[in-house]
Write a protein that holds these residues in place. Structure first.
Motif, short mmCIF file in Angstrom:
data_model
loop_
_atom_site.label_atom_id
_atom_site.label_comp_id
_atom_site.label_asym_id
_atom_site.label_seq_id
_atom_site.Cartn_x
_atom_site.Cartn_y
_atom_site.Cartn_z
N GLU A 14 12.93 -132.79 -22.71
CA GLU A 14 11.60 -133.60 -23.43
C GLU A 14 12.39 -134.67 -24.14
OE1 GLU A 14 12.57 -130.09 -26.05
OE2 GLU A 14 12.48 -130.43 -24.03
N ILE A 17 12.47 -137.56 -21.85
CA ILE A 17 11.24 -138.23 -21.50
C ILE A 17 10.93 -139.36 -22.71
CG2 ILE A 17 8.81 -137.70 -21.41
CD1 ILE A 17 9.42 -135.14 -20.00
N ILE A 57 13.41 -131.10 -15.10
CA ILE A 57 12.29 -131.04 -15.74
C ILE A 57 11.10 -130.17 -14.83
CG2 ILE A 57 10.32 -132.38 -16.68
CD1 ILE A 57 12.07 -134.82 -16.90
N SER A 58 10.29 -129.34 -15.88
CA SER A 58 9.39 -128.50 -15.21
C SER A 58 8.31 -129.17 -14.39
CB SER A 58 8.94 -127.56 -16.41
OG SER A 58 7.94 -126.79 -15.63
N LEU A 61 4.46 -130.23 -15.89
CA LEU A 61 4.37 -131.18 -17.05
C LEU A 61 3.82 -132.47 -16.26
CD1 LEU A 61 4.85 -132.22 -19.81
CD2 LEU A 61 7.13 -133.02 -19.36
N LYS A 62 4.52 -132.90 -14.99
CA LYS A 62 4.28 -134.17 -14.47
C LYS A 62 2.85 -134.05 -14.10
CE LYS A 62 5.98 -134.84 -10.49
NZ LYS A 62 6.83 -134.80 -9.18
N THR A 64 0.15 -132.48 -15.31
CA THR A 64 -0.67 -132.23 -16.26
C THR A 64 -0.90 -133.79 -16.83
OG1 THR A 64 0.05 -130.16 -17.01
CG2 THR A 64 -1.10 -131.36 -18.60
N PHE A 65 -0.15 -134.65 -17.02
CA PHE A 65 -0.24 -135.67 -17.56
C PHE A 65 -0.84 -136.86 -16.59
CE2 PHE A 65 2.40 -134.38 -21.03
CZ PHE A 65 1.95 -135.07 -22.06
N ILE A 456 4.32 -141.12 -18.52
CA ILE A 456 5.21 -139.72 -18.73
C ILE A 456 5.25 -139.36 -17.28
CG2 ILE A 456 4.87 -137.49 -19.33
CD1 ILE A 456 3.73 -138.18 -22.03
N VAL A 460 9.07 -138.69 -15.45
CA VAL A 460 9.40 -137.55 -14.85
C VAL A 460 10.17 -137.60 -13.58
CG1 VAL A 460 8.87 -135.14 -14.30
CG2 VAL A 460 7.90 -135.95 -16.44
#
Length: 563
Positions: A14, A17, A57-58, A61-62, A64-65, A456, A460
């Motif tokens: 994080e 990022i 990176i999970s 996360l990508k 979601t944003f 974001i 990612v």
């Protein structure tokens, strides 16, 4: 120290990022004559460099944003998109569809001739057309191809490489082609055409404005002389003596007492009247013929400037000249018209039509602006509170619909959760424009969802693909940059000629239509500078709404075409 820093970023991705965002927004803010990398490209470059450290990176996360970003895009362009499809914007909407097909075809042809794989083709398309959001739908489509994980990763890693190489000319080149070469290719004098358009629609170009010592509208006090031309007339009759201008008698001091004036108030000799209107009218016309008085109490009128969201059906499609005749328009002056997702400023001309979803900035006495706002729609007052329940529910509904898979024969079709979020944004953004009692999202919140959500996602993508960036760039080489020039230039040149000879748009708005269909705001700014006018913006909003939607969806379509 360096080892500790690298290990920390690997342990806490994080931080990587946020570092990418910090560097991207900082370096992306630098411009030269209005042109620069922009936050998206700068964030991508920063993320790719940071990604060389091998940071994991999970994936959720990508996604979601990216859903948040797409919903914000749809929410912003929804009103104009629906109007462009259903109303008198149909020619501009159809033009945008044609241009979007050009924008899809040119990168596809380039990718096929050059022999690029699907990932490189999506990056070439996204960069050359400066439509970053399409990479998200392209990513979803590649993941659904059922490829082995290593093959899918290779394609996904190639995407940001091609995007970064082609995006710079996609931004700068579109502005150069439309603003610098466009008028010459079309054989027009853009500045003269805009002046002609303003004259045809009753407009006048004015100097000064906000941020200067010169004020457009003022309130001044004058003493009514015995035997003067307004003695015995009502306020409405006195105001009509200057038919070409909007002036209003707001207050009167009579026998030492101050009272508000109505349209039927009769003016008497000896009255001191407070008159509101344009500065030049008060100074040049009234000031030369009347005695001006410094009456602080009379002029101490509560005034405000307020944004009004137009929702009333009676106002939809009316010209400013028609709206000026409404009783509720008395005492109110129009300062600005904003339209579309980018709040494009629309010229204030007598024949300018107002549509639902427009935001009008009006000024005047508080009671007058309140009455006008109630007649036009609802006041869109500033607030820091967003309807987060609405945001979450709307994205959920859109994503659930997008997750459904439909089969035509053996071929599966789906909007994907990304496409569903975009469609949900379009629908709910339009719905709020006609039913603004729910779903309030302040402009700063929309900006955050739009800009930070996308960046974001881009960060990612860049961090995840960082290790393969250098190898991919060496493999694709300088030829990719040249193909990017081809993919950027050809659709714009075709668009200009199709707009001129097929759709026959007015030369003053034609280049604005091209900018909107290609969603290139940088070029619109340069076009307006060349034109020394805001007139080209009239062609931008509807085409932008359609173009922004289709160009994003093309990311998924191009994967289907390439495979």
């Amino acid at each position: 120290m360096l080892d500790w820093f690298a290990n920390t970023l690997r342990s806490y991705p994080e931080i990587a990022i946020f570092l990418s965002l910090a560097l991207g927004y900082y370096f992306g803010s630098f411009t030269y004559k209005g042109l620069g990398l922009g936050a998206v490209t700068a964030t991508l470059i920063a993320a790719v460099i940071i990604g060389q450290l091998g940071i994991t990176i999970s994936p959720p996360l990508k996604a979601t944003f990216f859903l948040m970003f797409l919903f914000a895009v749809g929410y912003g362009v929804g009103p104009q998109f629906v109007r462009g499809i259903a109303r008198d914007g149909i020619p501009q909407a159809l033009f945008a569809v044609v241009v979007c097909l050009f924008c899809l075809g040119a990168p596809y042809i380039a990718a096929k001739i050059a022999g690029y794989d699907v990932g490189s083709a999506i990056g070439l398309y996204a960069g050359s057309q400066t439509i970053s959001a399409s990479m998200g739908l392209g990513t979803d489509a590649i993941n659904r191809l059922g490829l082995p994980p290593e093959d899918a990763k290779r394609l996904l890693d190639a995407m940001p490489v091609a995007y970064a190489v082609t995006y710079i000319f996609g931004t700068v080149g579109s502005a150069i082609v439309l603003a610098l070469f466009g008028p010459a290719l079309l054989g027009i004098d853009l500045e003269a055409e805009c002046k002609r358009y303003e004259e045809e629609h009753g407009g006048k170009k004015e100097v000064g404005g906000a941020g200067t010592a010169w004020h457009h509208y003022e309130l001044r006090a004058y003493r009514v002389r015995e035997g003067g031309p307004v003695v015995g007339k009502t306020a409405r009759e006195a105001e009509a003596m200057i038919p070409e201008q909007r002036v209003f008698v707001e207050r009167i001091r009579r026998n030492g007492q101050v009272e508000d004036a109505t349209a039927d108030t009769v003016i008497q000799a000896g009255d001191i009247v407070a008159v509101a209107g344009r500065r030049d009218v008060l100074v040049s016309l009234i000031g030369h013929a009347a005695e001006e008085i410094d009456d602080r109490e009379l002029l101490a009128v509560p005034t405000e400037g307020v944004d009004v969201l137009v929702t009333d059906k009676k106002a939809d499609g009316k010209t400013l000249a028609e709206l000026a005749q409404w009783p509720t328009a008395r005492g109110v002056f129009l300062r600005r018209i904003a339209r579309g997702a980018t709040a494009t400023e629309i010229p204030i001309l007598p024949n300018t039509q107002i549509h639902r979803g427009d935001v009008l900035t009006i000024v005047g006495r508080t009671q007058d602006t309140t009455a006008a706002a109630n007649a036009l729609g609802v006041p869109d007052r500033q607030t820091d509170v967003a309807d987060v329940a609405f945001i979450g529910a709307a994205i959920t509904i859109g994503a659930l619909i997008g997750a459904l898979v439909y089969k035509v024969g053996d071929v599966p079709f789906t909007l994907s959760t990304s496409g569903g979020a975009l469609i949900a944004g379009l629908f709910f953004g339009w719905l709020r424009s006609v039913r603004p009692k729910f779903g309030r999202i302040p402009s700063p919140t929309v900006w955050f969802m739009n800009s930070v959500g996308l960046n974001i996602f881009i960060a990612v993508v860049g961090i995840s693909s960082g290790p393969g960036f250098v190898a991919g760039l060496q493999q694709l080489g300088f030829s990719l940059f040249l193909w990017g020039i081809f993919a950027t230039t050809v659709p714009l040149v075709l668009a200009m000629y199709v707009g001129k000879y097929v759709f026959r748009f007015h030369p003053a708005i034609l280049l604005g239509c091209c900018s909107g269909a290609r969603t290139t705001t940088a070029s619109l700014g340069m076009i307006n500078d060349r034109a020394k006018s805001q007139i080209p913006g009239l062609g931008y909003t509807v085409t932008y709404a359609v173009g922004n939607t289709l160009l994003t969806i093309w990311g998924m379509v191009l994967v289907m075409m390439m495979t």
